[in-house]
Write a protein that holds these residues in place. Structure first.
Motif, PDB file in Angstrom:
ATOM      1  N   ALA A 114      71.761  21.251  -2.207  1.00  0.00           N
ATOM      2  CA  ALA A 114      71.096  22.548  -2.172  1.00  0.00           C
ATOM      3  C   ALA A 114      69.753  22.453  -2.893  1.00  0.00           C
ATOM      4  N   GLU A 115      68.831  23.334  -2.544  1.00  0.00           N
ATOM      5  CA  GLU A 115      67.469  23.261  -3.102  1.00  0.00           C
ATOM      6  C   GLU A 115      67.449  23.318  -4.626  1.00  0.00           C
ATOM      7  N   ASP A 116      68.376  24.083  -5.205  1.00  0.00           N
ATOM      8  CA  ASP A 116      68.384  24.231  -6.657  1.00  0.00           C
ATOM      9  C   ASP A 116      69.252  23.184  -7.348  1.00  0.00           C
ATOM     10  N   GLU A 117      69.684  22.153  -6.605  1.00  0.00           N
ATOM     11  CA  GLU A 117      70.546  21.123  -7.183  1.00  0.00           C
ATOM     12  C   GLU A 117      69.892  19.751  -7.200  1.00  0.00           C
ATOM     13  N   THR A 124      62.511  14.024  -3.265  1.00  0.00           N
ATOM     14  CA  THR A 124      62.754  14.879  -2.105  1.00  0.00           C
ATOM     15  C   THR A 124      62.063  14.292  -0.875  1.00  0.00           C
ATOM     16  N   ARG A 127      63.135  19.055   3.642  1.00  0.00           N
ATOM     17  CA  ARG A 127      63.808  20.345   3.455  1.00  0.00           C
ATOM     18  C   ARG A 127      64.246  20.862   4.817  1.00  0.00           C
ATOM     19  N   ASP A 134      72.292  27.387   5.412  1.00  0.00           N
ATOM     20  CA  ASP A 134      71.766  27.492   4.054  1.00  0.00           C
ATOM     21  C   ASP A 134      70.712  26.413   3.809  1.00  0.00           C
TER      22      ASP A 134
END
Length: 264
Positions: A114-117, A124, A127, A134
């Motif tokens: 997940a983006e916040d993990e 990265t 995305r 999600d």
């Protein structure tokens, strides 16, 4: 028997192979085997040529040779990023035999989170959205051996570096596997390891490139010509020269998908 052991290539070449199973997720026939010689035992992967699926852009029956050729480049570079690999007869005919690498559990070097993990020390790549819609991020570890693998893939023109092809061995080593569609004369680099895009290759990678370039003028070049076309060997030399002239991680081609699908 481990990748760095003395005599490992002779062991793989002369050992007795017994097929124990098949890796069903592989697109070509990929057999998990036991191999033994003079009291030494190990596991290996055996890919018979007759089990190769035809591809539109690679000549039929050449994938095993490309796997071996990629190992030769890794060895000449002094990187040892590819497990010991040989070409030899096997239970289902001639094929590629590669030492099996036992990997760490729950310690992948490429992941989707997940983006916040996204943890510190991870790069990265992409995305997107997961199967539930999600937001998700394709990431890989900022690991020095993975960094070298990204440079190596640019050299061998790896058209299929999936996340599952990056192995974190139990002893801490990092290896890349499944190199059947490498070393094409046309630009086909497709990988999940884009996290260093545009950054300097680094001294270790440049030294490895110099070793490959030197080898191409001698023994390495002679060995590769047994498995690749003259155009493919020439293109390999040109890729090395280009990276030495501008020693930065290359950008994706605009004419070819930059990430394999599926990514794992």
């Amino acid at each position: 028997m481990r990748p760095g052991d003395d005599g490992v290539l002779d062991f793989l070449t002369r050992g007795r192979i017994e097929v124990e199973g098949r890796l069903v997720d592989a697109s070509n026939a990929t057999l998990f085997c036991a191999i033994s010689l003079d009291g030494a035992h190990a596991q290996c992967v055996y890919k018979p040529v007759r089990g190769e699926r035809p591809l539109w852009d690679f000549p039929d029956g050449t994938l095993a040779g490309r796997e071996y050729a990629t190992f030769l480049v890794s060895r000449a570079a002094g990187l040892d990023l590819v497990p010991p690999t040989v070409l030899r007869p096997g239970p289902f005919g001639s094929g590629m035999v590669q030492l099996w690498v036992d990997t760490r559990e729950d310690d992948d070097l490429v992941d989707i989170v997940a983006e916040d993990e996204v943890a510190p020390g991870w790069r990265t790549v992409l995305r997107a959205h997961d199967r539930f819609g999600d937001p998700a991020v394709l990431v890989h570890a900022d690991h020095p051996r993975v960094r070298l693998m990204a440079a190596f893939d640019a050299v061998v023109n790896n058209a299929d570096r999936k996340g599952g092809h990056v192995l974190h061995a139990r002893d801490g080593g990092v290896f890349g596997v499944d190199h059947g569609i490498c070393l094409h004369a046309e630009d086909k680099l497709r990988t999940v390891l884009w996290g260093w895009l545009g950054e300097p290759l680094g001294e270790e990678a440049v030294e490895a490139l110099l070793r490959v370039r030197s080898g191409l003028a001698g023994a390495l070049g002679e060995e590769l010509h047994e498995h690749l076309t003259r155009a493919e060997v020439r293109a390999l030399a040109e890729r090395v020269d280009k990276l030495l002239a501008v020693p930065v991680f290359p950008e994706p081609s605009q004419d070819w998908p930059s990430i394999p699908w599926p990514a794992f």
